[in-house]
Scaffold this active site. Structure first.
Site, mmCIF file in Angstrom:
data_model
loop_
_atom_site.group_PDB
_atom_site.id
_atom_site.type_symbol
_atom_site.label_atom_id
_atom_site.label_comp_id
_atom_site.label_asym_id
_atom_site.label_seq_id
_atom_site.Cartn_x
_atom_site.Cartn_y
_atom_site.Cartn_z
ATOM 1 N N VAL A 1 0.842 -1.196 0.000
ATOM 2 C CA VAL A 1 0.000 0.000 0.000
ATOM 3 C C VAL A 1 0.880 1.250 0.000
ATOM 4 O O VAL A 1 0.575 2.239 -0.681
ATOM 5 C CB VAL A 1 -0.978 -0.006 1.184
ATOM 6 C CG1 VAL A 1 -1.792 1.294 1.224
ATOM 7 C CG2 VAL A 1 -1.919 -1.200 1.091
ATOM 8 N N CYS B 1 -11.051 -2.785 1.987
ATOM 9 C CA CYS B 1 -11.001 -2.749 0.523
ATOM 10 C C CYS B 1 -12.277 -3.270 -0.130
ATOM 11 O O CYS B 1 -12.684 -2.772 -1.187
ATOM 12 C CB CYS B 1 -9.785 -3.525 0.017
ATOM 13 S SG CYS B 1 -9.570 -5.147 0.762
ATOM 14 N N HIS C 1 -11.233 -6.914 -6.491
ATOM 15 C CA HIS C 1 -12.162 -7.670 -5.652
ATOM 16 C C HIS C 1 -13.535 -7.718 -6.325
ATOM 17 O O HIS C 1 -14.097 -6.674 -6.694
ATOM 18 C CB HIS C 1 -12.316 -7.021 -4.278
ATOM 19 C CG HIS C 1 -11.139 -7.205 -3.378
ATOM 20 N ND1 HIS C 1 -10.045 -7.978 -3.701
ATOM 21 C CD2 HIS C 1 -10.892 -6.713 -2.122
ATOM 22 C CE1 HIS C 1 -9.179 -7.946 -2.693
ATOM 23 N NE2 HIS C 1 -9.672 -7.198 -1.733
#
Length: 366
Positions: free
Chosen positions: A15, A152, A245
């Site tokens: 990240v 997320c 995702h």
């Protein structure tokens, strides 16, 4: 506009690397300080970091010295805007230290997401929750504060849910996720565990989604958030996808909704339009009417990785409607989310006078 100096905590992780990639040549912010654990402090960033992204590591960043991750050991002037990409246990210890030093800590960590006085924010969804900043003790005592972005998976989901909740209300929600391996960081999930496999467990992920959706879609009531009154059930799975995702959603509304009304809600959802935020996508929710979309490989970079893509809208025989949501988990779901939070803070003037105590907090409007 003069670019503001910013720092990155946890700069060598995945990240942290996304923060560097997204902040490179950003029109409002300039990286002035990088910090990481003791094993990296003192080295140049190029020496300390195993760069894993698909754009080159900027030479200026590679040459920067990595600092210790405590404010009192900062060499030179500590930037007052800190992007934090830390594991939750470490964040719980370090982020308050930077807030107490008068910094705006814009965090990707889960450590303080559910704290009563810490805003959990997706700017298109609940920018009004930033009023909670004024209730924080750090704000009164040092001028600093903590703002967080969600899990997320929750981010991509609530972007799709917000315009539906506004128009039809949500009574209950079921979501099953297929989450990319990059969400586990680097080196992440061992290849012999994930290749040709699905792992139906991600520690604390289901609990985070169920709690965070309630806070994100809740309402400010004085000095706290009144959670969304809806039942939320989540199943979270790790799959052999690099980035992106995917979430299968079934939803029951409080008011009846037609397909055309749902599509109009997504199409007309543009709460940031006109604010000229550099990282904001032009269309926060994009609908794809192809029978086999969205797909991570094809759709994760929509809106430069900041849009939520929705598809396969159809009636649900158990609830009311069902659909599929896709979002980029390390851009929209992590570093990009925090960067957009920083931009909305700047637009609201909340990055001014950092390090200046405010005294007694002002009453937050109900």
């Amino acid at each position: 506009m003069e670019r503001r100096r910013v720092g990155i905590l946890g700069a060598t992780g995945m990240v942290g690397q996304r923060f560097i990639q997204l902040l490179h040549n950003h029109p409002w912010f300039e990286i002035a300080w990088l910090a990481a654990s003791d094993r990296s402090a003192g080295k140049t960033y190029g020496e300390a970091c195993k760069w894993k992204l698909d754009t080159p590591l900027p030479a200026r960043i590679a040459a920067m010295k990595v600092q210790p991750n405590v404010p009192e050991l900062c060499e030179g002037e500590l930037p007052k805007i800190i992007f934090a990409a830390l594991d939750a246990d470490i964040a719980r210890e370090l982020e308050p230290k930077f807030a107490a030093a008068g910094c705006a800590v814009i965090s990707n960590s889960s450590a303080f997401r559910m704290a009563k006085d810490v805003p959990l924010v997706v700017p298109e969804v609940n920018a009004g929750h930033l009023d909670l900043i004024d209730t924080q003790s750090w704000r009164r005592e040092s001028g600093g504060y903590i703002v967080t972005n969600p899990n997320c998976s929750a981010i991509g989901l609530v972007l799709a849910l917000k315009p539906l909740e506004e128009r039809f209300g949500i009574e209950s929600l079921f979501v099953s996720t297929m989450q990319a391996v990059s969400g586990a960081g680097y080196p992440g999930v061992p290849s012999l565990d994930i290749l040709g496999n699905v792992i139906p467990f991600i520690k604390n992920e289901e609990e985070k989604m169920q709690e965070e959706v309630g806070k994100l879609l809740g309402r400010v009531r004085g000095d706290h958030i009144e959670m969304l009154d809806a039942k939320v059930s989540a199943h979270c799975n790790r799959v052999a996808v690099e980035d992106g995702h995917t979430e299968c959603v079934s939803i029951k509304f409080r008011k009846k909704a037609t397909r055309e009304e749902i599509l109009a809600a997504w199409r007309e959802f543009a709460p940031l339009r006109g604010q000229s935020l550099p990282t904001a996508p032009e269309q926060s929710v994009e609908f794809d009417d192809a029978v086999d979309r969205p797909q991570p490989r094809l759709d994760r970079m929509r809106g430069h990785g900041m849009a939520s893509t929705v598809g396969r809208l159809r009636e649900c025989p158990l609830l009311d409607w069902k659909f599929v949501v896709l979002s980029h988990n390390t851009i929209r779901g992590a570093a990009g989310a925090a960067l957009l939070n920083a931009e909305i803070l700047a637009r609201q003037g909340r990055l001014n006078k950092l390090g200046v105590p405010t005294g007694e907090s002002q009453a937050v409007l109900a």
